[in-house]
Design a protein around this motif. Structure first.
Motif, PDB file in Angstrom:
ATOM      1  N   MET A   1       3.030 -19.713 -13.421  1.00  0.00           N
ATOM      2  CA  MET A   1       3.443 -20.185 -12.261  1.00  0.00           C
ATOM      3  C   MET A   1       5.600 -20.014 -11.563  1.00  0.00           C
ATOM      4  SD  MET A   1       3.080 -24.396 -11.611  1.00  0.00           S
ATOM      5  CE  MET A   1       2.461 -24.350  -9.630  1.00  0.00           C
ATOM      6  N   LEU A   2       5.267 -19.610  -9.906  1.00  0.00           N
ATOM      7  CA  LEU A   2       6.133 -19.065  -9.984  1.00  0.00           C
ATOM      8  C   LEU A   2       6.632 -20.024  -9.294  1.00  0.00           C
ATOM      9  CD1 LEU A   2       8.853 -17.304 -10.613  1.00  0.00           C
ATOM     10  CD2 LEU A   2       8.250 -16.017  -7.955  1.00  0.00           C
ATOM     11  N   TYR A   3       7.820 -20.733  -9.535  1.00  0.00           N
ATOM     12  CA  TYR A   3       8.596 -21.934  -8.720  1.00  0.00           C
ATOM     13  C   TYR A   3       9.737 -21.278  -7.366  1.00  0.00           C
ATOM     14  CZ  TYR A   3       9.484 -26.727  -7.466  1.00  0.00           C
ATOM     15  OH  TYR A   3      10.004 -28.189  -7.276  1.00  0.00           O
ATOM     16  N   ARG A   4       9.643 -22.077  -6.681  1.00  0.00           N
ATOM     17  CA  ARG A   4      10.478 -21.312  -5.546  1.00  0.00           C
ATOM     18  C   ARG A   4      11.742 -22.527  -5.809  1.00  0.00           C
ATOM     19  NH1 ARG A   4      11.993 -16.217  -5.681  1.00  0.00           N
ATOM     20  NH2 ARG A   4      10.951 -15.473  -5.054  1.00  0.00           N
ATOM     21  N   VAL A   5      13.046 -22.466  -6.634  1.00  0.00           N
ATOM     22  CA  VAL A   5      13.838 -23.303  -5.986  1.00  0.00           C
ATOM     23  C   VAL A   5      14.413 -23.983  -4.429  1.00  0.00           C
ATOM     24  CG1 VAL A   5      15.843 -24.137  -7.034  1.00  0.00           C
ATOM     25  CG2 VAL A   5      14.565 -22.243  -8.646  1.00  0.00           C
ATOM     26  N   SER A   6      14.752 -25.533  -4.721  1.00  0.00           N
ATOM     27  CA  SER A   6      15.568 -26.189  -3.139  1.00  0.00           C
ATOM     28  C   SER A   6      16.879 -25.686  -3.884  1.00  0.00           C
ATOM     29  CB  SER A   6      15.030 -28.059  -3.918  1.00  0.00           C
ATOM     30  OG  SER A   6      16.075 -28.179  -4.510  1.00  0.00           O
ATOM     31  N   LYS A   7      17.458 -25.891  -2.418  1.00  0.00           N
ATOM     32  CA  LYS A   7      19.406 -25.928  -2.440  1.00  0.00           C
ATOM     33  C   LYS A   7      19.772 -25.670  -3.476  1.00  0.00           C
ATOM     34  CE  LYS A   7      18.987 -22.902   1.789  1.00  0.00           C
ATOM     35  NZ  LYS A   7      19.277 -22.447   1.111  1.00  0.00           N
ATOM     36  N   ALA A   8      19.428 -27.744  -3.793  1.00  0.00           N
ATOM     37  CA  ALA A   8      20.194 -28.302  -5.284  1.00  0.00           C
ATOM     38  C   ALA A   8      20.102 -27.861  -6.490  1.00  0.00           C
ATOM     39  CB  ALA A   8      19.884 -29.410  -4.705  1.00  0.00           C
ATOM     40  N   VAL A   9      18.440 -26.566  -6.618  1.00  0.00           N
ATOM     41  CA  VAL A   9      18.015 -27.107  -8.049  1.00  0.00           C
ATOM     42  C   VAL A   9      18.146 -27.282  -8.528  1.00  0.00           C
ATOM     43  CG1 VAL A   9      18.183 -24.764 -10.146  1.00  0.00           C
ATOM     44  CG2 VAL A   9      20.014 -24.113  -8.007  1.00  0.00           C
ATOM     45  N   LYS A  10      17.650 -28.820  -7.990  1.00  0.00           N
ATOM     46  CA  LYS A  10      16.729 -29.814  -8.623  1.00  0.00           C
ATOM     47  C   LYS A  10      15.385 -29.839  -8.600  1.00  0.00           C
ATOM     48  CE  LYS A  10      16.712 -34.267  -5.857  1.00  0.00           C
ATOM     49  NZ  LYS A  10      17.946 -35.073  -5.511  1.00  0.00           N
ATOM     50  N   LEU A  11      15.306 -30.352  -9.748  1.00  0.00           N
ATOM     51  CA  LEU A  11      13.849 -30.442 -10.234  1.00  0.00           C
ATOM     52  C   LEU A  11      13.517 -31.877 -10.372  1.00  0.00           C
ATOM     53  CD1 LEU A  11      10.517 -28.704 -10.703  1.00  0.00           C
ATOM     54  CD2 LEU A  11      12.491 -28.624 -12.933  1.00  0.00           C
ATOM     55  N   GLN A  12      11.757 -32.099 -10.188  1.00  0.00           N
ATOM     56  CA  GLN A  12      12.040 -33.914 -10.371  1.00  0.00           C
ATOM     57  C   GLN A  12      11.172 -33.391 -12.390  1.00  0.00           C
ATOM     58  OE1 GLN A  12      11.743 -37.203  -8.766  1.00  0.00           O
ATOM     59  NE2 GLN A  12      13.395 -35.181  -7.820  1.00  0.00           N
ATOM     60  N   TYR A  13      11.369 -34.319 -13.216  1.00  0.00           N
ATOM     61  CA  TYR A  13      10.683 -34.738 -14.280  1.00  0.00           C
ATOM     62  C   TYR A  13       8.883 -34.044 -14.109  1.00  0.00           C
ATOM     63  CZ  TYR A  13       9.198 -35.447 -19.171  1.00  0.00           C
ATOM     64  OH  TYR A  13       8.574 -35.358 -19.532  1.00  0.00           O
ATOM     65  N   SER A  14       7.894 -35.138 -13.363  1.00  0.00           N
ATOM     66  CA  SER A  14       6.972 -35.209 -12.884  1.00  0.00           C
ATOM     67  C   SER A  14       6.489 -34.043 -11.624  1.00  0.00           C
ATOM     68  CB  SER A  14       6.834 -36.133 -11.995  1.00  0.00           C
ATOM     69  OG  SER A  14       7.457 -36.450 -10.623  1.00  0.00           O
ATOM     70  N   ASP A  15       7.152 -32.911 -12.037  1.00  0.00           N
ATOM     71  CA  ASP A  15       6.733 -31.551 -11.027  1.00  0.00           C
ATOM     72  C   ASP A  15       6.714 -30.528 -12.342  1.00  0.00           C
ATOM     73  OD1 ASP A  15       6.704 -32.967  -8.014  1.00  0.00           O
ATOM     74  OD2 ASP A  15       9.007 -31.930  -8.216  1.00  0.00           O
ATOM     75  N   ILE A  16       7.292 -31.395 -13.058  1.00  0.00           N
ATOM     76  CA  ILE A  16       6.784 -30.072 -14.545  1.00  0.00           C
ATOM     77  C   ILE A  16       5.422 -30.209 -15.198  1.00  0.00           C
ATOM     78  CG2 ILE A  16       8.099 -28.893 -16.034  1.00  0.00           C
ATOM     79  CD1 ILE A  16      10.493 -30.541 -15.468  1.00  0.00           C
ATOM     80  N   PRO A  17       4.826 -29.078 -14.828  1.00  0.00           N
ATOM     81  CA  PRO A  17       3.592 -28.450 -15.891  1.00  0.00           C
ATOM     82  C   PRO A  17       3.431 -28.637 -16.864  1.00  0.00           C
ATOM     83  CG  PRO A  17       3.770 -26.700 -14.752  1.00  0.00           C
ATOM     84  CD  PRO A  17       4.903 -27.846 -14.434  1.00  0.00           C
ATOM     85  N   LYS A  18       2.351 -29.014 -17.448  1.00  0.00           N
ATOM     86  CA  LYS A  18       2.161 -29.312 -19.045  1.00  0.00           C
ATOM     87  C   LYS A  18       2.936 -27.531 -19.784  1.00  0.00           C
ATOM     88  CE  LYS A  18      -0.240 -30.988 -22.964  1.00  0.00           C
ATOM     89  NZ  LYS A  18      -0.141 -32.544 -22.565  1.00  0.00           N
ATOM     90  N   GLN A  19       2.324 -26.904 -18.869  1.00  0.00           N
ATOM     91  CA  GLN A  19       2.457 -25.505 -19.402  1.00  0.00           C
ATOM     92  C   GLN A  19       3.723 -24.892 -18.877  1.00  0.00           C
ATOM     93  OE1 GLN A  19       0.408 -25.888 -17.038  1.00  0.00           O
ATOM     94  NE2 GLN A  19       0.525 -24.512 -15.336  1.00  0.00           N
ATOM     95  N   GLY A  20       4.932 -25.898 -18.243  1.00  0.00           N
ATOM     96  CA  GLY A  20       5.826 -25.188 -17.693  1.00  0.00           C
ATOM     97  C   GLY A  20       6.147 -24.647 -16.859  1.00  0.00           C
ATOM     98  N   LEU A  21       7.874 -24.131 -15.973  1.00  0.00           N
ATOM     99  CA  LEU A  21       7.681 -23.569 -14.812  1.00  0.00           C
ATOM    100  C   LEU A  21       8.481 -22.233 -14.493  1.00  0.00           C
ATOM    101  CD1 LEU A  21       8.667 -26.408 -12.255  1.00  0.00           C
ATOM    102  CD2 LEU A  21       5.986 -24.900 -11.978  1.00  0.00           C
ATOM    103  N   ARG A  22       8.264 -21.544 -14.327  1.00  0.00           N
ATOM    104  CA  ARG A  22       9.346 -20.180 -13.867  1.00  0.00           C
ATOM    105  C   ARG A  22      10.310 -20.234 -12.674  1.00  0.00           C
ATOM    106  NH1 ARG A  22       8.656 -16.983 -18.391  1.00  0.00           N
ATOM    107  NH2 ARG A  22       6.521 -17.627 -19.891  1.00  0.00           N
ATOM    108  N   PHE A  23      11.252 -19.637 -12.747  1.00  0.00           N
ATOM    109  CA  PHE A  23      11.905 -19.786 -11.644  1.00  0.00           C
ATOM    110  C   PHE A  23      12.959 -19.040 -11.166  1.00  0.00           C
ATOM    111  CE2 PHE A  23      12.322 -24.393 -12.774  1.00  0.00           C
ATOM    112  CZ  PHE A  23      12.346 -24.649 -11.429  1.00  0.00           C
ATOM    113  N   ASP A  24      12.751 -18.677 -10.339  1.00  0.00           N
ATOM    114  CA  ASP A  24      14.164 -17.319  -9.708  1.00  0.00           C
ATOM    115  C   ASP A  24      14.835 -17.982  -9.840  1.00  0.00           C
ATOM    116  OD1 ASP A  24      11.465 -14.436  -8.952  1.00  0.00           O
ATOM    117  OD2 ASP A  24      12.678 -14.611 -10.799  1.00  0.00           O
ATOM    118  N   ILE A  25      15.957 -18.061  -9.761  1.00  0.00           N
ATOM    119  CA  ILE A  25      17.387 -18.273  -8.915  1.00  0.00           C
ATOM    120  C   ILE A  25      17.975 -17.209  -8.286  1.00  0.00           C
ATOM    121  CG2 ILE A  25      19.338 -18.999  -9.934  1.00  0.00           C
ATOM    122  CD1 ILE A  25      17.638 -21.343 -10.456  1.00  0.00           C
TER     123      ILE A  25
END
Length: 181
Positions: free
Chosen positions: A1-25
């Motif tokens: 799963m590819l996830y677009r990052v917010s302006k602050a490169v901030k993530l909520q713990y609860s938004d991370i699925p069990k399989q993890g997240l891939r980010f493009d910075i």
């Protein structure tokens, strides 16, 4: 799963699925406050994988940026590409709040913290980039530096100073003797 990052490169713990997240910075994603003392030519770019491990969060990936430095020997400006591989475990700060003065092991140095639900990935990236910077940036490995006599950049050619030892400003202090009273 590819996830677009917010302006602050901030993530909520609860938004991370069990399989993890891939980010493009992308460079415009973060505030990059840790890099504000540097002239950033190319903002940080790269990719990350973030995965939950219990209440901990494991972050790994690669990030690069290009900074502008002044050479430590000749004082000329030059571009320097910084590339780093991230691998860090983040624990919730409340789990480490009762920390007392203890001796750290090398494994403890690879552990960071996050507050509440907020995981600030730009801070993790900045820390790794800053640790990858050279102590004395050089424009090139063989930089000849400045002539101590006239201050000419020796990389541009030979200066007109005479060969051999030259009189330096503090040479007269070599023979200075302090006498006890």
């Amino acid at each position: 799963m590819l996830y677009r990052v917010s302006k602050a490169v901030k993530l909520q713990y609860s938004d991370i699925p069990k399989q993890g997240l891939r980010f493009d910075i992308r460079g415009e994603d973060g505030r990059w406050e840790g890099l504000k003392d540097f002239s950033v030519e190319v903002p940080p770019r790269g990719h990350l994988f973030v995965q939950r491990q219990g209440r901990d969060v494991f972050v790994r990936g690669e990030v690069c940026t290009t900074l502008r430095f002044d050479c430590s020997r000749c004082l000329e400006g030059f571009s320097y590409q910084v590339q780093t591989t991230l691998s860090q475990l983040l624990s919730p700060r409340e789990d480490r709040a009762e920390a007392r003065e203890i001796e750290l092991s090398p494994d403890d140095l690879e552990i960071g913290t996050y507050d509440g639900e907020d995981i600030l990935l730009d801070r993790v990236i900045e820390e790794h980039l800053l640790l990858s910077l050279p102590m004395q940036p050089l424009c090139e490995e063989g930089c000849k530096g400045l002539c101590p006599g006239c201050g000419e950049n020796r990389n541009r050619g030979e200066c007109s100073c005479p060969e051999g030892p030259q009189k330096l400003p503090f040479d007269s202090l070599k023979d200075f003797v302090v006498r006890e009273r």
